[in-house]
Design a protein around this motif. Structure first.
Motif, PDB file in Angstrom:
ATOM      1  N   VAL A   6       0.871  -1.161   0.057  1.00 45.90           N
ATOM      2  CA  VAL A   6       0.049   0.175   0.046  1.00 45.90           C
ATOM      3  C   VAL A   6       0.787   1.095  -0.127  1.00 45.90           C
ATOM      4  O   VAL A   6       1.490   1.474   1.040  1.00 45.90           O
ATOM      5  CB  VAL A   6      -1.204  -0.111   1.108  1.00 45.90           C
ATOM      6  N   GLY A   7       0.890   1.917  -1.246  1.00 46.16           N
ATOM      7  CA  GLY A   7       1.504   3.025  -1.181  1.00 46.16           C
ATOM      8  C   GLY A   7       3.352   2.565  -1.142  1.00 46.16           C
ATOM      9  O   GLY A   7       3.478   1.464  -1.411  1.00 46.16           O
ATOM     10  N   PRO A   8       3.891   3.678  -1.002  1.00 46.41           N
ATOM     11  CA  PRO A   8       5.506   3.364  -1.296  1.00 46.41           C
ATOM     12  C   PRO A   8       5.878   2.615   0.026  1.00 46.41           C
ATOM     13  O   PRO A   8       5.276   2.600   0.877  1.00 46.41           O
ATOM     14  CB  PRO A   8       5.974   4.833  -1.147  1.00 46.41           C
ATOM     15  N   VAL A   9       7.200   2.045   0.011  1.00 48.28           N
ATOM     16  CA  VAL A   9       7.807   1.201   1.036  1.00 48.28           C
ATOM     17  C   VAL A   9       8.172   2.310   2.165  1.00 48.28           C
ATOM     18  O   VAL A   9       8.849   3.400   1.879  1.00 48.28           O
ATOM     19  CB  VAL A   9       9.054   0.487   0.522  1.00 48.28           C
ATOM     20  N   VAL A  10       7.639   1.738   3.280  1.00 48.07           N
ATOM     21  CA  VAL A  10       7.891   2.673   4.356  1.00 48.07           C
ATOM     22  C   VAL A  10       9.501   2.255   5.142  1.00 48.07           C
ATOM     23  O   VAL A  10       9.496   0.929   5.210  1.00 48.07           O
ATOM     24  CB  VAL A  10       6.821   2.503   5.335  1.00 48.07           C
ATOM     25  N   THR A  11      10.380   3.024   5.363  1.00 43.98           N
ATOM     26  CA  THR A  11      11.548   2.664   5.820  1.00 43.98           C
ATOM     27  C   THR A  11      11.650   3.000   7.305  1.00 43.98           C
ATOM     28  O   THR A  11      10.997   3.938   7.962  1.00 43.98           O
ATOM     29  CB  THR A  11      12.627   3.653   4.914  1.00 43.98           C
ATOM     30  N   LEU A  12      12.553   2.505   7.903  1.00 44.23           N
ATOM     31  CA  LEU A  12      12.737   2.709   9.203  1.00 44.23           C
ATOM     32  C   LEU A  12      13.288   4.038   9.794  1.00 44.23           C
ATOM     33  O   LEU A  12      12.985   4.609  10.660  1.00 44.23           O
ATOM     34  CB  LEU A  12      14.043   1.606   9.928  1.00 44.23           C
ATOM     35  N   THR A  13      13.906   4.759   8.716  1.00 43.67           N
ATOM     36  CA  THR A  13      14.418   6.208   8.776  1.00 43.67           C
ATOM     37  C   THR A  13      13.306   6.859   9.007  1.00 43.67           C
ATOM     38  O   THR A  13      13.182   7.744   9.979  1.00 43.67           O
ATOM     39  CB  THR A  13      15.439   6.607   7.805  1.00 43.67           C
ATOM     40  N   GLN A  14      12.129   6.722   8.162  1.00 45.59           N
ATOM     41  CA  GLN A  14      10.929   7.557   8.253  1.00 45.59           C
ATOM     42  C   GLN A  14      10.173   7.266   9.516  1.00 45.59           C
ATOM     43  O   GLN A  14       9.794   8.163  10.173  1.00 45.59           O
ATOM     44  CB  GLN A  14      10.164   6.869   7.019  1.00 45.59           C
ATOM     45  N   LEU A  15      10.241   6.033   9.970  1.00 47.57           N
ATOM     46  CA  LEU A  15       9.406   5.703  11.177  1.00 47.57           C
ATOM     47  C   LEU A  15      10.002   6.424  12.449  1.00 47.57           C
ATOM     48  O   LEU A  15       9.635   6.843  13.314  1.00 47.57           O
ATOM     49  CB  LEU A  15       9.446   4.285  11.335  1.00 47.57           C
ATOM     50  N   GLN A  16      11.615   6.279  12.235  1.00 44.71           N
ATOM     51  CA  GLN A  16      12.439   6.928  13.317  1.00 44.71           C
ATOM     52  C   GLN A  16      11.969   8.302  13.622  1.00 44.71           C
ATOM     53  O   GLN A  16      11.652   9.045  14.684  1.00 44.71           O
ATOM     54  CB  GLN A  16      13.858   6.712  13.093  1.00 44.71           C
ATOM     55  N   ALA A  17      12.028   9.012  12.415  1.00 44.95           N
ATOM     56  CA  ALA A  17      11.625  10.430  12.412  1.00 44.95           C
ATOM     57  C   ALA A  17      10.307  10.782  12.689  1.00 44.95           C
ATOM     58  O   ALA A  17       9.881  11.832  13.501  1.00 44.95           O
ATOM     59  CB  ALA A  17      12.136  11.065  11.151  1.00 44.95           C
ATOM     60  N   GLN A  18       9.306   9.872  12.300  1.00 44.67           N
ATOM     61  CA  GLN A  18       7.849  10.383  12.460  1.00 44.67           C
ATOM     62  C   GLN A  18       7.236   9.518  13.818  1.00 44.67           C
ATOM     63  O   GLN A  18       6.292  10.276  14.333  1.00 44.67           O
ATOM     64  CB  GLN A  18       7.146   9.822  11.208  1.00 44.67           C
ATOM     65  N   VAL A  19       7.768   8.467  14.351  1.00 44.17           N
ATOM     66  CA  VAL A  19       7.143   8.082  15.359  1.00 44.17           C
ATOM     67  C   VAL A  19       8.179   7.626  16.505  1.00 44.17           C
ATOM     68  O   VAL A  19       7.930   8.105  17.711  1.00 44.17           O
ATOM     69  CB  VAL A  19       6.499   6.529  14.892  1.00 44.17           C
ATOM     70  N   PHE A  20       9.198   7.007  16.368  1.00 43.50           N
ATOM     71  CA  PHE A  20       9.874   6.352  17.180  1.00 43.50           C
ATOM     72  C   PHE A  20      10.598   7.539  18.024  1.00 43.50           C
ATOM     73  O   PHE A  20      10.561   7.475  19.432  1.00 43.50           O
ATOM     74  CB  PHE A  20      11.069   5.375  16.800  1.00 43.50           C
ATOM     75  N   THR A  21      11.310   8.545  17.430  1.00 50.00           N
ATOM     76  CA  THR A  21      12.043   9.595  18.062  1.00 50.00           C
ATOM     77  C   THR A  21      10.845  10.499  18.805  1.00 50.00           C
ATOM     78  O   THR A  21      11.075  10.713  20.203  1.00 50.00           O
ATOM     79  CB  THR A  21      12.903  10.267  17.218  1.00 50.00           C
ATOM     80  N   SER A 100      -2.185   6.873  15.336  1.00 52.95           N
ATOM     81  CA  SER A 100      -3.447   6.781  14.312  1.00 52.95           C
ATOM     82  C   SER A 100      -3.352   5.389  13.504  1.00 52.95           C
ATOM     83  O   SER A 100      -2.232   4.724  13.603  1.00 52.95           O
ATOM     84  CB  SER A 100      -3.133   7.853  13.201  1.00 52.95           C
ATOM     85  N   GLN A 101      -4.284   5.199  12.940  1.00 54.90           N
ATOM     86  CA  GLN A 101      -4.404   3.731  12.213  1.00 54.90           C
ATOM     87  C   GLN A 101      -3.536   3.774  10.960  1.00 54.90           C
ATOM     88  O   GLN A 101      -2.706   3.018  10.804  1.00 54.90           O
ATOM     89  CB  GLN A 101      -5.832   3.503  11.812  1.00 54.90           C
ATOM     90  N   ASP A 102      -3.184   5.086  10.353  1.00 55.82           N
ATOM     91  CA  ASP A 102      -2.500   5.284   9.332  1.00 55.82           C
ATOM     92  C   ASP A 102      -1.109   5.138   9.968  1.00 55.82           C
ATOM     93  O   ASP A 102      -0.057   4.426   9.375  1.00 55.82           O
ATOM     94  CB  ASP A 102      -2.480   6.875   8.965  1.00 55.82           C
ATOM     95  N   THR A 103      -0.658   5.684  11.168  1.00 54.38           N
ATOM     96  CA  THR A 103       0.837   5.415  11.510  1.00 54.38           C
ATOM     97  C   THR A 103       1.015   4.016  11.993  1.00 54.38           C
ATOM     98  O   THR A 103       2.032   3.447  11.539  1.00 54.38           O
ATOM     99  CB  THR A 103       1.009   6.245  12.935  1.00 54.38           C
ATOM    100  N   ILE A 104       0.013   3.445  12.430  1.00 55.44           N
ATOM    101  CA  ILE A 104       0.311   1.675  12.884  1.00 55.44           C
ATOM    102  C   ILE A 104       0.382   1.130  11.315  1.00 55.44           C
ATOM    103  O   ILE A 104       1.122   0.215  11.322  1.00 55.44           O
ATOM    104  CB  ILE A 104      -1.213   1.207  13.452  1.00 55.44           C
ATOM    105  N   ASN A 105      -0.424   1.292  10.407  1.00 56.37           N
ATOM    106  CA  ASN A 105      -0.504   0.853   9.119  1.00 56.37           C
ATOM    107  C   ASN A 105       1.076   0.987   8.286  1.00 56.37           C
ATOM    108  O   ASN A 105       1.419   0.349   7.582  1.00 56.37           O
ATOM    109  CB  ASN A 105      -1.381   1.470   8.101  1.00 56.37           C
ATOM    110  N   GLN A 106       1.746   2.190   8.735  1.00 57.86           N
ATOM    111  CA  GLN A 106       3.173   2.420   8.350  1.00 57.86           C
ATOM    112  C   GLN A 106       3.910   1.515   8.954  1.00 57.86           C
ATOM    113  O   GLN A 106       4.787   0.923   8.214  1.00 57.86           O
ATOM    114  CB  GLN A 106       3.451   3.918   8.471  1.00 57.86           C
ATOM    115  N   ILE A 107       3.780   1.261  10.347  1.00 53.83           N
ATOM    116  CA  ILE A 107       4.627   0.228  10.908  1.00 53.83           C
ATOM    117  C   ILE A 107       4.478  -1.041  10.576  1.00 53.83           C
ATOM    118  O   ILE A 107       5.362  -1.862  10.225  1.00 53.83           O
ATOM    119  CB  ILE A 107       4.715   0.341  12.596  1.00 53.83           C
ATOM    120  N   ARG A 108       3.122  -1.533  10.230  1.00 51.63           N
ATOM    121  CA  ARG A 108       2.880  -2.760   9.960  1.00 51.63           C
ATOM    122  C   ARG A 108       3.402  -2.860   8.628  1.00 51.63           C
ATOM    123  O   ARG A 108       4.139  -4.136   7.893  1.00 51.63           O
ATOM    124  CB  ARG A 108       1.226  -2.958   9.683  1.00 51.63           C
ATOM    125  N   SER A 109       3.474  -2.045   7.445  1.00 49.07           N
ATOM    126  CA  SER A 109       4.031  -2.015   6.177  1.00 49.07           C
ATOM    127  C   SER A 109       5.579  -2.467   6.330  1.00 49.07           C
ATOM    128  O   SER A 109       5.987  -3.233   5.671  1.00 49.07           O
ATOM    129  CB  SER A 109       3.774  -0.733   5.408  1.00 49.07           C
TER     130      SER A 109
END
Length: 118
Positions: A6-21, A100-109
Motif C-alpha cells: 500500500v503506497g511507497p515502501v516505508v523505511t525505518l528512517t521514516q518511522l524513526q523521524a515520525q514515530v520512534f523519536t 493513528s491507524q495510518d501510523t500503525i499501518n506504516q509500522i505494519r508495512s
C-alpha cells in the motif's frame, strides 16, 4: 508471489523521524541495561531502534518477538500500539493518545516488507 503493498515502501528512517523519536524515545531511551527494567531498557532512540526491536524477544511476553520480520500480526510492537487483548501492561504510547491507524499501518508495512534496517 507478488507482495501487495500500500503506497511507497516505508523505511525505518521514516518511522524513526515520525514515530520512534518523537513518541517513543522519551521513555524508551536506553537508560537501563538491555534486559533490565522497562521502559528504559528498550532503546528506541535514533540508531538503536533496529537492534532493540527486530528479532528481539519481548521482556513482557518472551514467547513473542518485538518485531518479527514479515509478520506484523505476530509482532509484539503491533500488539502494544493496537492495544490487542492479552498484552502485558498498557497500550503504547503510555499515557498518550493511541497512534493513528495510518501510523500503525506504516509500522505494519515496514514489518511486512521485512523490517529492514533502512
Amino acid at each position: 508471489a507478488v507482495q501487495a503493498t500500500v503506497g511507497p515502501v516505508v523505511t525505518l528512517t521514516q518511522l524513526q523521524a515520525q514515530v520512534f523519536t518523537p513518541l517513543c524515545s522519551g521513555c524508551h531511551n536506553g537508560s537501563q541495561p538491555a534486559g533490565g527494567p522497562l521502559p528504559g531498557s528498550q532503546n528506541l532512540t535514533a540508531g538503536n531502534t533496529f537492534s532493540n526491536l527486530v528479532g528481539v524477544a519481548s521482556l513482557e511476553q518472551p514467547g513473542l518477538l518485538r518485531v518479527k520480520p514479515n509478520d506484523p500480526d505476530n509482532s509484539y510492537l503491533i500488539h502494544k500500539v493496537e492495544g490487542t487483548a492479552g498484552i502485558t501492561g498498557a497500550q503504547m504510547p503510555f499515557g498518550g493518545p493511541p497512534l493513528s491507524q495510518d501510523t500503525i499501518n506504516q509500522i505494519r508495512s515496514w514489518i511486512a516488507s521485512g523490517a529492514a534496517n533502512n
